[in-house]
Scaffold this active site. Structure first.
Site, mmCIF file in Angstrom:
data_model
loop_
_atom_site.group_PDB
_atom_site.id
_atom_site.type_symbol
_atom_site.label_atom_id
_atom_site.label_comp_id
_atom_site.label_asym_id
_atom_site.label_seq_id
_atom_site.Cartn_x
_atom_site.Cartn_y
_atom_site.Cartn_z
ATOM 1 N N ARG A 114 65.138 14.113 7.677
ATOM 2 C CA ARG A 114 64.310 13.088 7.091
ATOM 3 C C ARG A 114 64.385 11.713 7.717
ATOM 4 N NH1 ARG A 114 66.031 12.679 1.023
ATOM 5 N NH2 ARG A 114 68.074 13.651 1.619
ATOM 6 N N THR A 124 78.992 23.080 4.445
ATOM 7 C CA THR A 124 79.866 21.907 4.704
ATOM 8 C C THR A 124 81.228 22.843 4.834
ATOM 9 O OG1 THR A 124 79.735 21.606 2.306
ATOM 10 C CG2 THR A 124 78.727 19.951 3.750
HETATM 11 C C1 UD1 Z 1 77.182 17.280 -0.257
HETATM 12 C C2 UD1 Z 1 78.169 18.142 -1.242
HETATM 13 C C3 UD1 Z 1 77.783 17.575 -2.617
HETATM 14 C C4 UD1 Z 1 77.941 15.937 -2.482
HETATM 15 C C5 UD1 Z 1 76.996 15.445 -1.371
HETATM 16 C C6 UD1 Z 1 77.314 14.159 -1.259
HETATM 17 C C7 UD1 Z 1 78.530 20.253 -0.384
HETATM 18 C C8 UD1 Z 1 78.261 21.875 -0.451
HETATM 19 N N1 UD1 Z 1 77.881 19.618 -1.341
HETATM 20 O O1 UD1 Z 1 75.925 18.109 -0.526
HETATM 21 O O2 UD1 Z 1 78.874 18.274 -3.701
HETATM 22 O O3 UD1 Z 1 77.609 15.699 -3.637
HETATM 23 O O4 UD1 Z 1 77.390 16.162 -0.133
HETATM 24 O O5 UD1 Z 1 76.486 13.386 -0.247
HETATM 25 O O6 UD1 Z 1 79.272 19.996 0.145
HETATM 26 N N2 UD1 Z 1 77.225 18.954 7.455
HETATM 27 C C9 UD1 Z 1 77.544 19.713 8.830
HETATM 28 N N3 UD1 Z 1 77.143 21.160 8.929
HETATM 29 C C10 UD1 Z 1 76.874 21.915 7.945
HETATM 30 C C11 UD1 Z 1 76.418 21.421 6.734
HETATM 31 C C12 UD1 Z 1 76.482 19.785 6.601
HETATM 32 O O7 UD1 Z 1 77.959 19.120 9.626
HETATM 33 O O8 UD1 Z 1 76.620 23.017 7.937
HETATM 34 C C13 UD1 Z 1 77.122 17.619 7.264
HETATM 35 C C14 UD1 Z 1 75.710 16.894 7.261
HETATM 36 O O9 UD1 Z 1 75.545 16.655 8.713
HETATM 37 C C15 UD1 Z 1 76.132 15.772 6.335
HETATM 38 C C16 UD1 Z 1 77.408 16.496 5.508
HETATM 39 O O10 UD1 Z 1 77.880 17.504 6.386
HETATM 40 O O11 UD1 Z 1 76.916 14.885 7.093
HETATM 41 C C17 UD1 Z 1 76.755 16.756 4.197
HETATM 42 O O12 UD1 Z 1 75.809 17.654 4.117
HETATM 43 P P1 UD1 Z 1 74.572 17.941 3.301
HETATM 44 O O13 UD1 Z 1 73.769 19.090 3.759
HETATM 45 O O14 UD1 Z 1 74.078 16.660 3.526
HETATM 46 O O15 UD1 Z 1 75.399 18.080 1.888
HETATM 47 P P2 UD1 Z 1 74.529 17.670 0.637
HETATM 48 O O16 UD1 Z 1 73.626 18.816 0.272
HETATM 49 O O17 UD1 Z 1 74.124 16.304 0.622
#
Ligand code: UD1
Ligand code: CA
Length: 450
Positions: free
Chosen positions: A15, A81
């Site tokens: 985004r 995550t």
């Molecule tokens: C996550 C949380 C949610 C919380 C929110 C707060 C989970 C499943 N959900 O959701 O409960 O309210 O954050 O903002 O954890 N990332 C990685 N590798 C991955 C996936 C993510 O490094 O495989 C990193 C992303 O780059 C980011 C962070 O982890 O910096 C969060 O990931 P994102 O996909 O944004 O989680 P949300 O769906 O927002």
């Protein structure tokens, strides 16, 4: 108790609509992910692991440049995550202590908040989650509490209508014993609405194993995550507002705070004065009582007590100003030390140089430091007087108490106390100016007739 930070920074950040991975976009002139690492410093971590994916090499390079001393754990595919956290396990092999999971795109978690989570760990809770009361809970994960205990976290996509009404949300920050955390992550399954390994599911897992979980809360402003350029711009405004308030709180005089721009590491001493429209790039320290006048730009510079910079001055990396030194308007200083009370007041370039104490560098002086291939140093002694418009062709040294005549091109060393004249002698031709003028006027009149 030892602590390791695990910073999740693998996402592309679609985004942002950018070729640059999201966590490399700058906030307070540091890449976004660095802010999470810096917040984590409040816990005095023994280890830092960055989980990287998109732009992994660039993130690793940025971390090294900032001296963050972080291990890189590659998450080749972003499977969620929980999966991301697990990638940090090999890097933390043999580590005994707590792990703290932070997001690389969430820069404002405060040190006090993390300390509060550490307190909850010390109070005996196995898993501590950072939650917040959301004004608009939107798509955040919801914390399902049972009294003081946290029963589980449910992601928005998987939540029932009843659960979606909960306003206590998950920030993403987790603290637990590292070995326990990895164990819990290994038990995760992607059997959910997103098909991802949710880190949030470790809470339910922990409870099922008889471990305790709780939530500590913080202000919603701390949990602000960056997903778009508009959010980044808003975060920058928040960052600047906080930096200005902190400077004022520490006894710095800001004449027009809203016009002064700080970097993540700007250090201003008590009673320093900053006039309007000053920009601090990274690596600047200004000591007590120094004055930074309007429209100056400073980077990688150290300004000692009582020194004055600007208006309209530029200090570049390696500028080192001694006590009471003066750098005036339209002067650029790069990789150069100015001794105590030295003055470079007007229209000069001083680069790759040292200027002795109480030396005076006249208007329009240039250290000619670069021959197109290599750079060379200029040394100016204590109490030396450099006449206006002197070209100092480096490498060259002007001794203590030596002088250069205005307009000189100095190509050879000037001994202590000597005067160097490096310009052609003046020639006077009486009446010649008037004769020349008449000649020009006649020539013009002749052209206009013909
Ligand atoms: C996550 C949380 C949610 C919380 C929110 C707060 C989970 C499943 N959900 O959701 O409960 O309210 O954050 O903002 O954890 N990332 C990685 N590798 C991955 C996936 C993510 O490094 O495989 C990193 C992303 O780059 C980011 C962070 O982890 O910096 C969060 O990931 P994102 O996909 O944004 O989680 P949300 O769906 O927002
Ligand atoms: Ca997110």
């Amino acid at each position: 108790m030892k602590t390791a930070l695990i910073v999740l920074a693998a996402g592309q950040g679609t985004r942002m609509k950018s070729d640059l991975p999201k966590v490399l976009h700058p906030l307070g002139q540091a890449p976004l992910f660095a802010h999470a690492v810096l917040s984590g410093q409040a816990l005095d971590p023994d280890r830092v692991v960055l989980v990287t994916g998109h732009g992994s090499d660039a993130v690793a390079k940025a971390a090294e440049k900032l001296g963050l001393d972080a291990d890189i754990a590659l998450q080749a595919e972003q499977l969620g995550t929980g999966h991301a956290v697990l990638q940090a396990e090999p890097a933390l092999e043999g580590f005994g202590g707590d792990a703290v999971v932070l997001y690389g795109d969430t820069p404002f978690i405060s040190g006090e908040t993390l300390a509060g989570m550490a307190d909850a760990r010390r109070a005996g809770h196995d898993v501590v989650i950072l939650g917040f009361e959301a004004a608009d809970p939107g798509r955040y994960g919801r914390l399902v509490m049972q009294g003081d205990a946290l029963a589980r976290i449910v992601e928005f996509k998987d939540a029932t209508d009843e659960e979606r009404k909960l306003t206590l949300c998950n920030s993403g920050v987790v603290m637990a014993d590292a070995a326990t955390l990895f164990d819990l992550c290994k038990a995760l399954s992607p059997d959910n609405a997103s098909g991802e390994f949710y880190l949030t599911d470790i809470v339910g897992q922990a409870r099922a194993r008889g471990l305790s979980a709780t939530a500590v809360t913080c202000d919603e402003a701390e949990t602000l995550g960056i997903n778009t350029r508009a959010e980044l711009a808003r975060a920058e405004a928040m960052f600047q507002a906080k930096a200005r308030a902190a400077a004022l709180e520490n006894g710095v005089a800001l004449m027009a705070p809203d016009t002064v721009h700080f970097a993540f590491d700007t250090q201003l001493g008590r009673d320093a004065v900053v006039e309007p429209n000053v920009v601090f790039a990274p690596g600047v320290t200004v000591e007590t009582g120094a004055k930074i006048r309007a429209f100056s730009h400073l980077e990688g510079a150290h300004v000692s007590a009582g020194a004055v910079v600007g208006p309209y001055a530029r200090l570049r990396p390696g500028a080192e100003l001694g006590n009471g030194a003066k750098v005036g308007n339209f002067v650029e200083i790069k990789n150069a030390e100015l001794g105590e009370g030295a003055k470079v007041n007007h229209l000069s370039y001083v680069g790759d140089a040292s200027v002795g104490a109480a030396a005076n560098v006249g208007a329009g002086t240039v250290t000619c430091n670069y021959n197109g291939v290599e750079k060379f140093r200029t040394e100016i002694g204590a109490r030396a007087f450099i006449g206006s418009d002197t070209m100092l062709v480096a490498p060259v040294r002007v001794g203590d108490e030596a002088m250069t005549a205005s307009g000189s091109v100095i190509t050879r060393d000037v001994p202590d106390g000597a005067l160097a004249l490096g310009r052609t002698e003046q020639d006077i031709r009486p009446g010649a100016a008037r004769r020349l003028m008449q000649m020009y006027k006649r020539a013009k009149a002749k052209r206009q007739k013909g």
